[in-house]
Motif scaffolding. Structure first.
Motif, short mmCIF file in Angstrom:
data_model
loop_
_atom_site.label_atom_id
_atom_site.label_comp_id
_atom_site.label_asym_id
_atom_site.label_seq_id
_atom_site.Cartn_x
_atom_site.Cartn_y
_atom_site.Cartn_z
N GLY A 114 47.99 -2.51 -7.63
CA GLY A 114 47.19 -3.21 -6.64
C GLY A 114 47.31 -4.70 -6.84
O GLY A 114 47.25 -5.19 -7.98
N VAL A 115 47.49 -5.44 -5.75
CA VAL A 115 47.66 -6.88 -5.81
C VAL A 115 46.47 -7.54 -5.11
O VAL A 115 46.19 -7.24 -3.94
N TYR A 116 45.79 -8.42 -5.84
CA TYR A 116 44.64 -9.15 -5.29
C TYR A 116 44.94 -10.64 -5.33
O TYR A 116 45.41 -11.16 -6.35
N ILE A 117 44.68 -11.31 -4.21
CA ILE A 117 44.85 -12.76 -4.18
C ILE A 117 43.62 -13.40 -3.56
O ILE A 117 43.13 -12.94 -2.53
N ASN A 118 43.13 -14.42 -4.22
CA ASN A 118 42.10 -15.29 -3.66
C ASN A 118 42.77 -16.66 -3.49
O ASN A 118 42.87 -17.43 -4.44
N TYR A 119 43.25 -16.91 -2.30
CA TYR A 119 44.06 -18.10 -2.06
C TYR A 119 43.27 -19.38 -2.34
O TYR A 119 43.77 -20.32 -2.97
N ASP A 120 42.03 -19.40 -1.89
CA ASP A 120 41.23 -20.61 -2.02
C ASP A 120 40.89 -20.92 -3.47
O ASP A 120 40.81 -22.09 -3.86
N GLU A 121 40.69 -19.87 -4.29
CA GLU A 121 40.36 -20.06 -5.71
C GLU A 121 41.60 -20.13 -6.58
O GLU A 121 41.51 -20.40 -7.78
N GLN A 164 36.22 -6.94 -6.58
CA GLN A 164 35.41 -8.12 -6.29
C GLN A 164 34.39 -8.38 -7.39
O GLN A 164 34.21 -9.51 -7.84
N SER A 165 33.71 -7.31 -7.84
CA SER A 165 32.71 -7.49 -8.89
C SER A 165 33.37 -7.95 -10.20
O SER A 165 32.84 -8.79 -10.91
N GLY A 166 34.55 -7.39 -10.51
CA GLY A 166 35.26 -7.81 -11.71
C GLY A 166 35.71 -9.25 -11.63
O GLY A 166 35.64 -9.99 -12.62
N GLN A 167 36.13 -9.70 -10.44
CA GLN A 167 36.53 -11.10 -10.28
C GLN A 167 35.34 -12.04 -10.44
O GLN A 167 35.46 -13.10 -11.03
N ARG A 168 34.17 -11.61 -9.95
CA ARG A 168 32.98 -12.45 -10.12
C ARG A 168 32.61 -12.59 -11.59
O ARG A 168 32.20 -13.66 -12.05
N LYS A 169 32.74 -11.50 -12.34
CA LYS A 169 32.42 -11.56 -13.77
C LYS A 169 33.38 -12.47 -14.53
O LYS A 169 32.99 -13.17 -15.46
N ASN A 170 34.66 -12.45 -14.10
CA ASN A 170 35.67 -13.23 -14.81
C ASN A 170 35.77 -14.67 -14.33
O ASN A 170 36.47 -15.47 -14.93
#
Length: 493
Positions: free
Chosen positions: A420-427, A476-482
Motif C-alpha cells: 500500500g502506498v500513502y502520500i500526503n503531498y502537502d506534508e 490515517q490514525s498511524g500517520q497522526r501518531k507519527n
C-alpha cells in the motif's frame, strides 16, 4: 420583408414546439387514463382477494369451532346415555325385587318364609340400585363454548385501505464514509408498524447536490432492508460523489423516495500510461506483464473525461473547465535501456492519496513509488533525486530496500504479497505499507517542489494496481501518531 419572415419563422417554430408539447401531454394524459383503469382493476382484484382470504379464514374457524361443539356434545351424550341405561336396568331390577318382597309379605304360608326373607335380604344387599351414583357424569351446560366477537367485529369495522408509507429522511450528519464503505442512516416522521422493509438506491456521480436530469451512471438497488440504516461495503470509488435515496414499503405499496443526498466519496483513481512504458512491458489499464520480446505495439486506451497525460490531477479535476483539456508532457518518450518503468496517467499536486499494488514475488526485480514529471527516460526508480520507491531484488539474494537519489536502505521486514502506498503531498510524507495488515514498512519525509506521479518498475515479472481506494482509517490514525516525530529515514529524503 426579410425581418418579417424571420419573425414569422420564430413564431412558427415557437408554435410548433408548443404543439409538440401539447401533443406529448395529450399522450401522457391518455396513458394516465389507461394506467388508471389498469391500476383500479388491479387494486379491486387485490381487495376482493383479501376479503376472500379473510372469509376463508373465518369459515375455517367456524368449522373448527362447530366441530369442537359437536365433539363435546357427542362425548357428553355418550356419558349420560350410558348412565341412563345403567340406572334404567337397576330400577327394573329393583322393581322386580320389590314386587317379590311384597308378595312374600302378603303370603300366608309360613313354610319357607324364613328362607324367602333371607333370599330377598341378600338380593337387596347386592342390588345394582345401591351401587349407582345418583350424580350425573356429564353436565348439560355448554356455556364454556359460547363466543363473543364484539372486539373482533370492532376490529373488522376498523379495516381501512393500507396507507402509503411516509417518506423517510436521510440523516446526512449521521452518515459515514470511510475505508471504502458508506453507512446510510434515515428516520421516519413518525413510527409506522406497517413498514415491512426499505429500498435503498445509490449511484455514482461527479456532481455535488441533487441528481441531474441526465446522469451517466444508473441507480443501483438494495432491497429487503429491515432496519433504518445500511452499510455498503467492498466499494471502489471512481467518482467524487455518490447520491443516495431511500423509500419505505409495507406489504402492499411503496412510499415516495426521500430527498436524494450526495456524499463525498473521493478516492485517488488512475490508470497506467502505456505511452510512457518501456517497450518490454505489456501494459493494460491497471496491470503490467514483462514481455521479453518487446517492440509490440500497445493500445493506448482513451476514456471519457480522462487523458493519457499526468497533467490530469485529482485535486483540480473537479475545477477544470471542460474546454481546457490537459496537454501531453512535452518531449516524453518511452522509458528505455534498463529503466523498465511505467507511470500512471494522473499526477498528484495536493491532498492525501492511497493505492495498492499486488506483484509477482518471483519477479527478478520490482519497484513501486512516485516520481517527478522530470524523471529521465533512462532513469531507474530510486536512482535519482526525481523518484522515491520500495525496491524488490530477487536476482541473487532476495532483498527489500527503500531507494531515493541513488541511496538505499535495507528494510527488515518480510516480503509482502501487496504494498500500500500513502502520500500526503502537502506534508511531504510518502509511506509504504504491507497492504493486508496495514503495517508500516518505510516512510520518506521530504518537501515536494513539483507534482508527482505514481511510478512502477518490473523486470521478468508482473503486477496489478488497485485504485479507487480511500486512505484507510488505520493508516490515517498511524500517520497522526507519527506526525511530529523525527524520521529514521532522513538520510534518504
Amino acid at each position: 420583408m426579410g425581418d418579417q419572415k424571420e419573425s414569422l419563422r420564430k413564431i412558427t417554430h415557437t408554435l410548433a414546439m408548443k404543439n409538440e408539447e401539447i401533443s406529448n401531454f395529450v399522450c401522457t394524459l391518455k396513458q394516465n387514463l389507461d394506467n388508471l383503469e389498469a391500476n383500479s382493476n388491479r387494486v379491486q382484484e387485490d381487495l376482493e382477494s383479501e376479503f376472500t382470504s379473510l372469509h376463508s379464514v373465518l369459515d375455517e374457524m367456524k368449522e373448527n369451532m362447530l366441530t369442537r361443539i359437536k365433539q363435546e356434545r357427542a362425548s357428553r351424550t355418550y356419558e349420560l346415555q350410558s348412565q341412563l341405561s345403567a340406572c334404567s336396568k337397576a330400577l327394573e331390577s329393583s322393581e322386580e325385587l320389590l314386587e317379590l318382597a311384597n308378595q312374600t309379605l302378603c303370603s300366608r304360608e309360613t313354610d319357607g318364609f324364613t328362607q324367602a326373607a333371607k333370599d330377598i335380604k341378600d338380593s337387596v344387599t347386592m342390588a345394582p340400585a345401591f351401587r349407582l351414583s345418583l350424580k350425573a357424569k356429564a353436565s348439560d351446560n355448554m356455556s364454556h363454548l359460547m363466543v363473543d366477537f364484539s372486539q373482533e367485529k370492532e376490529m373488522l369495522q376498523g379495516l381501512k385501505f393500507l396507507p402509503v408509507p411516509a417518506t423517510p429522511e436521510i440523516q446526512v450528519s449521521e452518515c459515514q464514509v470511510c475505508d471504502n464503505t458508506v453507512t446510510i442512516i434515515w428516520t421516519l416522521p413518525e413510527p409506522d408498524s406497517k413498514i415491512d422493509h426499505y429500498i435503498l438506491e445509490h449511484r455514482r456521480t461527479n456532481h455535488e447536490g441533487p441528481p441531474r436530469i441526465r446522469e451517466d451512471y444508473p441507480w443501483m438497488v438494495v432491497e429487503g432492508i429491515r432496519e433504518m440504516e445500511h452499510t455498503l461495503t467492498g466499494l471502489r470509488f471512481d467518482t467524487r460523489y455518490m447520491t443516495f435515496r431511500v423509500r419505505a414499503c409495507n406489504k402492499a405499496v411503496a412510499g415516495e423516495f426521500s430527498e436524494p443526498v450526495t456524499l463525498e466519496t473521493h478516492a485517488f483513481t488512475f490508470k497506467l500510461d502505456a505511452s510512457s512504458a518501456h517497450q518490454n512491458l505489456k501494459v493494460e489499464e491497471l496491470s503490467v506483464e514483462w514481455d521479453s520480446c518487446g517492440g509490440k505495439i500497445q493500445d493506448i486506451r482513451k476514456e471519457k473525461n480522462r487523458t493519457n497525460s499526468p497533467m490530469h490531477s485529482p485535486a483540480r479535476s473537479a475545477l477544470m473547465s471542460p474546454k481546457r483539456a490537459p496537454t501531453a508532457r512535452p518531449g516524453r518518450d518511452r522509458f528505455t535501456a534498463e529503466s523498465y518503468t511505467v507511470l500512471a496517467d494522473t499526477m498528484i499536486d495536493a491532498g492525501q492519496h492511497y493505492w495498492e499494488v499486488k506483484f509477482d514475488k518471483e519477479s527478478k526485480a520490482f519497484a513501486v513509488g512516485i516520481a517527478l514529471r522530470s524523471l529521465g527516460r533512462f532513469d531507474q526508480l530510486g536512482k535519482s533525486s526525481a523518484s522515491w520507491c520500495i525496491h524488490l531484488n530477487n536476482w541473487l539474494q532476495q532483498s527489500l530496500t527503500a531507494k531515493h537519489n541513488n541511496k538505499a536502505r535495507t528494510l527488515d521486514c518480510p516480503i509482502p504479497n501487496s504494498i500500500g502506498v500513502y502520500i500526503n503531498y502537502d506534508e511531504g510524507v510518502l509511506s509504504f505499507y504491507n497492504a493486508k495488515p496495514k503495517q508500516l514498512m518505510h516512510t520518506f519525509r521530504t518537501k515536494f517542489q513539483q507534482p508527482v506521479i505514481p511510478a512502477f518498475m518490473v523486470w521478468n515479472g508482473s503486477f496489478s494496481v488497485v485504485t479507487g481506494l480511500q486512505v484507510p482509517s488505520v493508516v490515517q490514525s498511524g500517520q497522526r501518531k507519527n506526525s511530529g516525530t523525527s524520521s529514521s529515514n532522513a538520510s534518504l529524503t
